[in-house]
Design a protein around this motif. Structure first.
Motif, PDB file in Angstrom:
ATOM      1  N   UNK A 181      -3.314   6.459   1.611  1.00  0.00           N
ATOM      2  CA  UNK A 181      -4.223   5.763   0.709  1.00  0.00           C
ATOM      3  C   UNK A 181      -4.411   6.512  -0.592  1.00  0.00           C
ATOM      4  N   UNK A 182      -4.774   7.758  -0.467  1.00  0.00           N
ATOM      5  CA  UNK A 182      -5.028   8.536  -1.672  1.00  0.00           C
ATOM      6  C   UNK A 182      -3.948   9.594  -1.825  1.00  0.00           C
ATOM      7  N   UNK A 183      -3.154   9.456  -2.873  1.00  0.00           N
ATOM      8  CA  UNK A 183      -2.101  10.433  -3.130  1.00  0.00           C
ATOM      9  C   UNK A 183      -2.155  10.865  -4.580  1.00  0.00           C
ATOM     10  N   UNK A 184      -3.357  10.854  -5.148  1.00  0.00           N
ATOM     11  CA  UNK A 184      -3.493  11.187  -6.568  1.00  0.00           C
ATOM     12  C   UNK A 184      -3.285  12.676  -6.829  1.00  0.00           C
ATOM     13  N   UNK A 185      -3.399  13.489  -5.757  1.00  0.00           N
ATOM     14  CA  UNK A 185      -3.202  14.928  -5.927  1.00  0.00           C
ATOM     15  C   UNK A 185      -1.741  15.326  -5.766  1.00  0.00           C
ATOM     16  N   UNK A 186      -0.847  14.354  -5.631  1.00  0.00           N
ATOM     17  CA  UNK A 186       0.572  14.644  -5.515  1.00  0.00           C
ATOM     18  C   UNK A 186       1.004  14.827  -4.082  1.00  0.00           C
TER      19      UNK A 186
ATOM     20  N   UNK B 272       0.803  -1.215   0.000  1.00  0.00           N
ATOM     21  CA  UNK B 272       0.000   0.000   0.000  1.00  0.00           C
ATOM     22  C   UNK B 272       0.841   1.273   0.000  1.00  0.00           C
ATOM     23  N   UNK B 273       2.152   1.139   0.126  1.00  0.00           N
ATOM     24  CA  UNK B 273       3.008   2.317   0.134  1.00  0.00           C
ATOM     25  C   UNK B 273       3.015   2.963  -1.240  1.00  0.00           C
ATOM     26  N   UNK B 274       2.980   4.286  -1.229  1.00  0.00           N
ATOM     27  CA  UNK B 274       3.051   5.035  -2.475  1.00  0.00           C
ATOM     28  C   UNK B 274       4.478   5.523  -2.664  1.00  0.00           C
ATOM     29  N   UNK B 275       4.999   5.329  -3.855  1.00  0.00           N
ATOM     30  CA  UNK B 275       6.382   5.705  -4.128  1.00  0.00           C
ATOM     31  C   UNK B 275       6.396   6.961  -4.998  1.00  0.00           C
ATOM     32  N   UNK B 276       7.239   7.899  -4.582  1.00  0.00           N
ATOM     33  CA  UNK B 276       7.372   9.145  -5.323  1.00  0.00           C
ATOM     34  C   UNK B 276       8.832   9.364  -5.698  1.00  0.00           C
ATOM     35  N   UNK B 277       9.033   9.977  -6.860  1.00  0.00           N
ATOM     36  CA  UNK B 277      10.385  10.348  -7.283  1.00  0.00           C
ATOM     37  C   UNK B 277      10.368  11.829  -7.610  1.00  0.00           C
ATOM     38  N   UNK B 278      11.232  12.558  -6.935  1.00  0.00           N
ATOM     39  CA  UNK B 278      11.257  14.004  -7.126  1.00  0.00           C
ATOM     40  C   UNK B 278      11.961  14.332  -8.442  1.00  0.00           C
TER      41      UNK B 278
ATOM     42  N   UNK C 178       5.365  16.349  -6.274  1.00  0.00           N
ATOM     43  CA  UNK C 178       5.555  15.269  -7.239  1.00  0.00           C
ATOM     44  C   UNK C 178       4.319  14.385  -7.298  1.00  0.00           C
ATOM     45  N   UNK C 179       4.225  13.661  -8.380  1.00  0.00           N
ATOM     46  CA  UNK C 179       3.106  12.732  -8.536  1.00  0.00           C
ATOM     47  C   UNK C 179       3.598  11.295  -8.433  1.00  0.00           C
ATOM     48  N   UNK C 180       2.682  10.442  -8.079  1.00  0.00           N
ATOM     49  CA  UNK C 180       3.005   9.052  -7.761  1.00  0.00           C
ATOM     50  C   UNK C 180       3.587   8.321  -8.978  1.00  0.00           C
ATOM     51  N   UNK C 181       4.571   7.476  -8.694  1.00  0.00           N
ATOM     52  CA  UNK C 181       5.144   6.633  -9.744  1.00  0.00           C
ATOM     53  C   UNK C 181       4.182   5.494  -9.996  1.00  0.00           C
ATOM     54  N   UNK C 182       4.007   5.180 -11.247  1.00  0.00           N
ATOM     55  CA  UNK C 182       3.166   4.016 -11.561  1.00  0.00           C
ATOM     56  C   UNK C 182       3.998   3.004 -12.322  1.00  0.00           C
ATOM     57  N   UNK C 183       3.818   1.734 -11.959  1.00  0.00           N
ATOM     58  CA  UNK C 183       4.617   0.666 -12.586  1.00  0.00           C
ATOM     59  C   UNK C 183       3.775  -0.150 -13.549  1.00  0.00           C
TER      60      UNK C 183
END
Ligand code: ZN
Length: 77
Positions: free
Chosen positions: A57-62, A39-45, A72-77
């Motif tokens: 849970x919700x980090x769609x707004x950055x 459930x962890x959200x990963x971000x890359x600056x 920054x916005x969430x990395x998606x794999x």
């Protein structure tokens, strides 16, 4: 002889119960840990290159970088 057979049956049954109980306990615990990790959200600056993660849970707004404050916005794999 008869009481010994009963003792053997009860002993085997309790051992089986204990083993399956432990198995269920560890299975549940492992699944919980895996879910928490997933459930962890990963971000890359993109500004400073910092890699950070959140348990939100919700980090769609950055999310702001803890180093430089750039959003920054969430990395998606
Ligand atoms: Zn940054």
């Amino acid at each position: 002889m008869h009481s010994f057979t009963w003792f053997l049956i009860l002993y085997t049954g309790s051992v089986l119960l204990a083993v399956s109980g432990l198995w269920f306990f560890y299975e549940k615990r492992d699944r919980k840990q895996f879910d928490a990790r997933r459930k962890r959200r990963v971000f890359h600056c993109v500004r400073c290159g910092n890699l950070y993660s959140l348990r939100k849970r919700d980090a769609s707004d950055g999310q702001e970088c803890p180093k430089c404050g750039y959003k920054n916005y969430e990395l998606s794999f």
